[in-house]
Design a protein around this motif. Structure first.
Motif, mmCIF file in Angstrom:
data_model
loop_
_atom_site.group_PDB
_atom_site.id
_atom_site.type_symbol
_atom_site.label_atom_id
_atom_site.label_comp_id
_atom_site.label_asym_id
_atom_site.label_seq_id
_atom_site.Cartn_x
_atom_site.Cartn_y
_atom_site.Cartn_z
ATOM 1 N N ASN A 1 4.443 26.104 7.704
ATOM 2 C CA ASN A 1 3.038 26.200 8.130
ATOM 3 C C ASN A 1 2.140 25.883 6.945
ATOM 4 O OD1 ASN A 1 2.240 28.884 6.736
ATOM 5 N ND2 ASN A 1 4.207 29.272 7.722
ATOM 6 N N ILE A 2 0.889 25.715 7.222
ATOM 7 C CA ILE A 2 -0.066 25.414 6.147
ATOM 8 C C ILE A 2 -0.667 26.740 5.696
ATOM 9 C CG2 ILE A 2 -2.123 24.111 5.494
ATOM 10 C CD1 ILE A 2 -1.464 22.196 7.857
ATOM 11 N N LYS A 3 -0.352 27.109 4.470
ATOM 12 C CA LYS A 3 -0.674 28.446 3.997
ATOM 13 C C LYS A 3 -2.014 28.463 3.257
ATOM 14 C CE LYS A 3 2.694 31.817 2.394
ATOM 15 N NZ LYS A 3 2.396 32.655 3.517
ATOM 16 N N HIS A 4 -2.787 29.477 3.476
ATOM 17 C CA HIS A 4 -4.031 29.647 2.719
ATOM 18 C C HIS A 4 -4.136 31.070 2.195
ATOM 19 C CE1 HIS A 4 -5.255 26.241 5.496
ATOM 20 N NE2 HIS A 4 -5.253 25.721 4.286
ATOM 21 N N ASP A 5 -4.861 31.190 1.126
ATOM 22 C CA ASP A 5 -5.011 32.487 0.458
ATOM 23 C C ASP A 5 -6.441 32.526 -0.056
ATOM 24 O OD1 ASP A 5 -4.646 34.749 -1.199
ATOM 25 O OD2 ASP A 5 -4.001 33.481 -2.879
ATOM 26 N N ILE A 6 -7.366 32.745 0.857
ATOM 27 C CA ILE A 6 -8.772 32.547 0.496
ATOM 28 C C ILE A 6 -9.491 33.896 0.324
ATOM 29 C CG2 ILE A 6 -8.890 30.310 1.669
ATOM 30 C CD1 ILE A 6 -10.681 32.869 3.455
ATOM 31 N N SER A 7 -10.555 33.880 -0.464
ATOM 32 C CA SER A 7 -11.370 35.091 -0.522
ATOM 33 C C SER A 7 -12.831 34.742 -0.334
ATOM 34 C CB SER A 7 -11.172 35.842 -1.840
ATOM 35 O OG SER A 7 -11.568 35.042 -2.920
ATOM 36 N N LEU A 8 -13.531 35.692 0.226
ATOM 37 C CA LEU A 8 -14.953 35.552 0.535
ATOM 38 C C LEU A 8 -15.601 36.913 0.370
ATOM 39 C CD1 LEU A 8 -14.513 33.622 3.881
ATOM 40 C CD2 LEU A 8 -15.797 32.743 1.933
ATOM 41 N N PRO A 9 -16.930 36.951 0.224
ATOM 42 C CA PRO A 9 -17.566 38.265 0.346
ATOM 43 C C PRO A 9 -17.197 38.835 1.728
ATOM 44 C CG PRO A 9 -19.145 36.569 -0.336
ATOM 45 C CD PRO A 9 -17.885 35.855 0.028
ATOM 46 N N VAL B 1 -6.372 19.664 7.111
ATOM 47 C CA VAL B 1 -6.620 21.082 7.410
ATOM 48 C C VAL B 1 -7.129 21.791 6.157
ATOM 49 C CG1 VAL B 1 -5.456 23.263 7.961
ATOM 50 C CG2 VAL B 1 -5.010 21.237 9.351
ATOM 51 N N ASN B 2 -6.503 21.504 5.010
ATOM 52 C CA ASN B 2 -6.966 22.139 3.763
ATOM 53 C C ASN B 2 -8.435 21.818 3.511
ATOM 54 O OD1 ASN B 2 -4.544 23.313 3.211
ATOM 55 N ND2 ASN B 2 -3.871 21.774 1.739
ATOM 56 N N THR B 3 -8.798 20.551 3.715
ATOM 57 C CA THR B 3 -10.195 20.168 3.456
ATOM 58 C C THR B 3 -11.136 20.939 4.381
ATOM 59 O OG1 THR B 3 -9.441 17.996 2.784
ATOM 60 C CG2 THR B 3 -11.769 18.183 3.322
ATOM 61 N N LEU B 4 -10.774 21.027 5.663
ATOM 62 C CA LEU B 4 -11.644 21.747 6.609
ATOM 63 C C LEU B 4 -11.799 23.206 6.192
ATOM 64 C CD1 LEU B 4 -10.315 20.394 10.062
ATOM 65 C CD2 LEU B 4 -12.484 19.851 8.959
ATOM 66 N N VAL B 5 -10.661 23.832 5.886
ATOM 67 C CA VAL B 5 -10.700 25.264 5.569
ATOM 68 C C VAL B 5 -11.412 25.490 4.231
ATOM 69 C CG1 VAL B 5 -9.265 27.287 5.028
ATOM 70 C CG2 VAL B 5 -8.648 25.788 6.945
ATOM 71 N N TYR B 6 -11.056 24.709 3.216
ATOM 72 C CA TYR B 6 -11.633 24.942 1.890
ATOM 73 C C TYR B 6 -13.128 24.603 1.847
ATOM 74 C CZ TYR B 6 -6.837 25.624 0.232
ATOM 75 O OH TYR B 6 -5.563 26.091 0.040
ATOM 76 N N ASN B 7 -13.542 23.605 2.592
ATOM 77 C CA ASN B 7 -14.979 23.314 2.625
ATOM 78 C C ASN B 7 -15.749 24.482 3.241
ATOM 79 O OD1 ASN B 7 -14.558 20.894 1.395
ATOM 80 N ND2 ASN B 7 -14.896 19.625 3.213
ATOM 81 N N ALA B 8 -15.156 25.079 4.278
ATOM 82 C CA ALA B 8 -15.807 26.239 4.906
ATOM 83 C C ALA B 8 -15.866 27.402 3.924
ATOM 84 C CB ALA B 8 -15.046 26.637 6.173
ATOM 85 N N GLY C 1 -19.306 30.495 -0.464
ATOM 86 C CA GLY C 1 -19.194 31.086 -1.807
ATOM 87 C C GLY C 1 -17.846 31.722 -2.094
ATOM 88 N N GLY C 2 -16.789 31.220 -1.459
ATOM 89 C CA GLY C 2 -15.473 31.847 -1.638
ATOM 90 C C GLY C 2 -14.563 31.127 -2.613
ATOM 91 N N SER C 3 -13.309 31.587 -2.671
ATOM 92 C CA SER C 3 -12.304 30.996 -3.570
ATOM 93 C C SER C 3 -11.126 30.479 -2.746
ATOM 94 C CB SER C 3 -11.804 32.054 -4.550
ATOM 95 O OG SER C 3 -10.601 31.621 -5.165
ATOM 96 N N ILE C 4 -10.516 29.376 -3.224
ATOM 97 C CA ILE C 4 -9.370 28.807 -2.495
ATOM 98 C C ILE C 4 -8.049 29.448 -2.932
ATOM 99 C CG2 ILE C 4 -10.562 26.608 -2.120
ATOM 100 C CD1 ILE C 4 -8.488 25.438 -4.233
ATOM 101 N N SER C 5 -8.103 30.313 -3.926
ATOM 102 C CA SER C 5 -6.897 31.072 -4.267
ATOM 103 C C SER C 5 -7.298 32.472 -4.681
ATOM 104 C CB SER C 5 -6.115 30.407 -5.396
ATOM 105 O OG SER C 5 -4.968 31.208 -5.643
ATOM 106 N N ALA C 6 -7.079 33.420 -3.785
ATOM 107 C CA ALA C 6 -7.510 34.789 -4.059
ATOM 108 C C ALA C 6 -6.506 35.530 -4.914
ATOM 109 C CB ALA C 6 -7.702 35.536 -2.750
ATOM 110 N N GLU C 7 -5.199 35.366 -4.591
ATOM 111 C CA GLU C 7 -4.209 36.195 -5.296
ATOM 112 C C GLU C 7 -2.913 35.473 -5.628
ATOM 113 O OE1 GLU C 7 -3.055 39.545 -2.830
ATOM 114 O OE2 GLU C 7 -2.277 38.233 -1.267
ATOM 115 N N HIS C 8 -2.626 34.322 -5.042
ATOM 116 C CA HIS C 8 -1.328 33.677 -5.296
ATOM 117 C C HIS C 8 -1.366 32.761 -6.507
ATOM 118 C CE1 HIS C 8 -0.316 34.198 -0.744
ATOM 119 N NE2 HIS C 8 -0.211 35.321 -1.417
#
Ligand code: FAD
Ligand code: MLT
Ligand code: ZN
Length: 477
Positions: free
Chosen positions: A350-358, A416-423, A428-435
Motif C-alpha cells: 500500500n502507499i504509506k503516509h506518516d503525516i502531521s498537522l495541527p 497519490v503522494n503529490t495529492l496527499v502531500y500538497n494537502a 502547514g503540516g509535515s510529510i514525515s511525522a515520526e518515521h
C-alpha cells in the motif's frame, strides 16, 4: 559521494576482521535480515555485515571504512519504514549492526535515568526500567525488535507521545562515534546544560547520517498506580478531536494515549486476525483508543475516566464505549491497534503516509483528501489510523478491491503522494511525522521543506561528514 577503488575492498575486509574477529564480519550466507527492508520493498547488497561488540570496535570500523573511502550504514532492529537502514545495491557499503551492543550500563534511581547501549531492544529497556520500579514510556508496535539506537536515530514517536513526548524528549545524553571514528563522550544525566550547541539533539533524528549512536542516557518516570484503557466509537473525525479536547481538560497529565482508527483499517484487522475480536467497528466510521494513567489509585482513575466518558456521551462525541476491566483486556485492545500495520501488510502493498498537522486541521484534511482521492481513483481504499493526540495520522492508501497491488503502487504512488502531500503542505503540516526520511522520502523532501532549512541541513551534513560516508543518500543528498 564515495569513490572506492575495488582493490581497497580486500584490505578493508582484512582490517575489519582484525578489529572484530572473523565471526563478526559476515560476507556470505543468508544476509537477508540485514539487507532487506521491513516492508520487503527493497533489497540491498552489503560488502560486509559487521557486528561490533563495543564502542571502541564501532570506532575502529568507522576509521577503517573512512580510510578505504567506504560508506557505513548503521542498523538497529531494521524495523524502519522509510528504507534507511539497509545497504544500497552496489555491494560496496558496510552494514554496521548494533545488535550485539545490548547492555544496560546503569540505572540511577535518584536521578531517574537509565543508561543503555544502542542495540538494546526497546522492550528490554522497558523491562529493565520496570524491574527497577520505574516506567520507560516509549512504546511502539515494533518494540519487540526495534532498538533504542534506532529509536533515537529516527526520533521515534509511538503511542505515549501525547504525555511523554517523542524519543528526543526522553533523552538526556549520548555517546556517539563520529564520521571520523572519534568517540563523543556526552553521556550525561543532566537536565540542565547550556554549554553551547545542542549536539545531542542534532544527532537525534539524523537517521545515521551524522554519527553512530552507541549508548544513551534516558529519562525514567514513576510507574503509574494504574492505567485504564477505553475503546470508544465516535461518529466523525470532528467528534474524535472534540473528545481529545475533553480528555485533555478532564484527565490532564493522566491522558497517556489517544489513538484514532478508521473503519477500513479495523476491518483489515478483523479480516486477517479475527481472533482479536475488534469491538464496535462495524457500526461506526471511527474508533478511538484512550488511556488514562493515574498515580493515585484505580478508584480515582475509574471515577475520572467514567466522568469523562459520561460527558462525551452527553456531547455526542461518543456513541458507544468499552472500558477494559482487566490488564489482559486492555492489552488486547492495544494489540488490535498495533496489529493494523501487520494486517495491512497481509492485505498487500500500500502507499504509506506518516503525516502531521495541527490537530485542529485534521478534520478538514481528512474530509477533503478522502473526497479528492475517491474522485481521482475509483474504488480507492483509505487506511486511516494514527496518533490523533499528536496530530499524526498514518493516512495510507490501498488499491481498489481485487486490483493488482504492485501495479497500483507502480502507477499511482507518485500521483497519490503529490495529492496527499500538497494537502498536508497547504495546512502547514509535515510529510514525515515520526518515521523519518530515509531514502523513501529523500527526493520528495525538497518540495515540502523550507529551502533555507534544507540548505542548512546540507551544510551540517558537510561539516560533520565531509566525505559523505555515513548512510549516504538518506535524509539529504
Ligand atoms: P532501524 O530500522 O535499524 O534504523 C532506522 C534508522 O536509524 C536508519 O536510518 C539507521 O541507519 C539508523 N540507525 C539505527 N541505529 C542507529 C544507531 N545506533 N546510530 C545511528 N543511526 C542508527 N515508528 C514510530 O515512530 N512510531 C510507531 O508507532 C512505530 N510503529 C511501528 C510499528 C511496526 C509494526 C513497525 C514495523 C515499525 C514501526 N515504527 C514506528 C518504525 C520503526 O520501528 C522505528 O522507526 C524505530 O525507531 C526503528 O528502530 P530500529 O532499531 O529498527 O532502527
Ligand atoms: C503505527 O503507528 O502503527 C506505526 O507508525 C506503523 C505504521 O505506520 O504502520
Ligand atoms: Zn505511528
Amino acid at each position: 559521494m564515495t569513490h572506492t577503488a575495488p582493490t581497497a575492498l580486500p584490505d578493508l575486509l582484512i582490517a575489519l576482521r582484525a578489529a572484530l574477529g572473523d565471526a563478526h564480519v559476515l560476507t556470505e550466507g543468508d544476509l537477508s535480515s540485514y539487507e532487506q527492508d521491513w516492508r520487503k520493498r527493497v533489497r540491498g547488497k552489503a560488502l560486509a555485515v559487521v557486528r561490533p561488540g563495543n564502542t571502541q570496535e564501532v570506532a575502529a570500523v568507522v576509521k577503517a571504512c573512512a580510510k578505504a573511502g567506504v560508506s557505513v550504514v548503521p542498523q538497529g532492529g531494521n524495523t524502519g519504514l522509510v528504507v534507511g537502514s539497509i545497504p544500497d545495491t552496489s555491494g560496496t557499503q558496510v552494514l554496521l549492526s548494533l545488535q550485539r551492543m545490548n547492555a544496560v550500563r546503569a540505572i540511577d534511581a535518584d536521578n531517574l535515568t537509565l543508561t543503555v547501549e544502542a542495540g538494546c531492544v526497546l522492550q528490554n529497556v522497558q523491562q529493565a526500567a520496570e524491574q527497577a520500579g520505574f516506567l520507560f514510556p516509549l512504546s511502539l508496535g515494533s518494540e519487540g525488535s526495534c532498538t533504542i539506537g534506532g529509536n533515537l536515530a529516527t526520533n521515534a514517536g509511538g503511542t505515549q507521545v501525547v504525555r511523554y513526548g517523542n524519543t528526543r524528549e526522553l533523552c538526556l545524553g549520548l555517546e556517539v562515534v563520529t564520521a571520523q571514528g572519534d568517540i563523543m563522550h556526552t553521556l550525561s544525566g543532566l537536565r540542565k546544560d547550556n554549554t553551547g550547541y545542542d549536539l545531542r539533539n542534532l544527532m537525534i533524528g539524523s537517521e545515521g547520517t551524522l554519527g553512530i549512536i552507541t549508548a544513551a542516557t534516558m529519562k525514567l518516570y514513576p510507574l503509574p498506580a494504574v492505567s485504564l484503557t477505553a475503546w470508544a466509537a465516535v461518529p466523525s473525525v470532528e467528534h474524535a478531536v472534540k473528545l481529545l479536547g475533553l480528555a485533555h481538560q478532564h484527565l490532564g497529565a493522566g491522558l497517556t494515549g489517544f489513538e484514532m482508527m478508521g473503519q477500513f483499517a479495523l476491518s483489515l484487522v478483523d479480516k486477517h486476525y479475527p481472533q482479536l475480536r475488534v469491538p464496535l467497528w462495524q457500526d461506526t466510521p471511527y474508533c478511538v483508543l484512550l488511556e488514562n494513567s493515574d498515580t493515585e489509585s484505580e478508584e480515582h482513575a475509574r471515577s475520572r475516566f467514567e466522568y469523562l466518558l459520561e460527558l462525551a456521551f452527553e456531547d455526542g462525541c461518543v456513541t458507544d464505549a468499552v472500558v477494559a476491566e482487566s490488564l489482559s483486556q486492555a492489552r488486547n485492545l492495544w494489540h488490535i491497534r498495533e496489529s493494523i500495520t501487520l494486517a495491512q501488510a497481509e492485505e498487500g502493498l500500500n502507499i504509506k503516509h506518516d503525516i502531521s498537522l495541527p490537530v485542529s486541521a485534521i478534520p478538514s484534511f481528512v474530509a477533503n483528501t478522502d473526497a479528492l482521492l475517491k474522485r481521482e481513483i475509483e474504488g480507492v481504499r483509505i487506511v486511516n489510523f494514527g496518533h490523533l493526540g499528536d496530530g499524526n495520522l498514518h493516512y495510507n492508501v490501498q488499491s481498489p478491491q481485487g486490483s493488482d497491488n504492485k501495479l497500483f503502487l507502480q502507477t499511482q504512488e507518485d500521483r497519490v503522494n503529490t495529492l496527499v502531500y500538497n494537502a498536508v503542505k497547504a495546512l502547514g503540516g509535515s510529510i514525515s511525522a515520526e518515521h523519518g526520511v530515509g531514502s523513501l522520502k529523500v527526493d520528495t523532501l525538497p518540495d515540502y521543506k523550507d529551502p533555507v532549512a534544507l540548505t542548512l541541513m546540507r551544510q551540517v551534513k558537510l561539516a560533520l561528514d565531509p566525505q559523505g560516508l555515513l548512510n549516504p543518500g538518506r535524509v539529504v543528498r
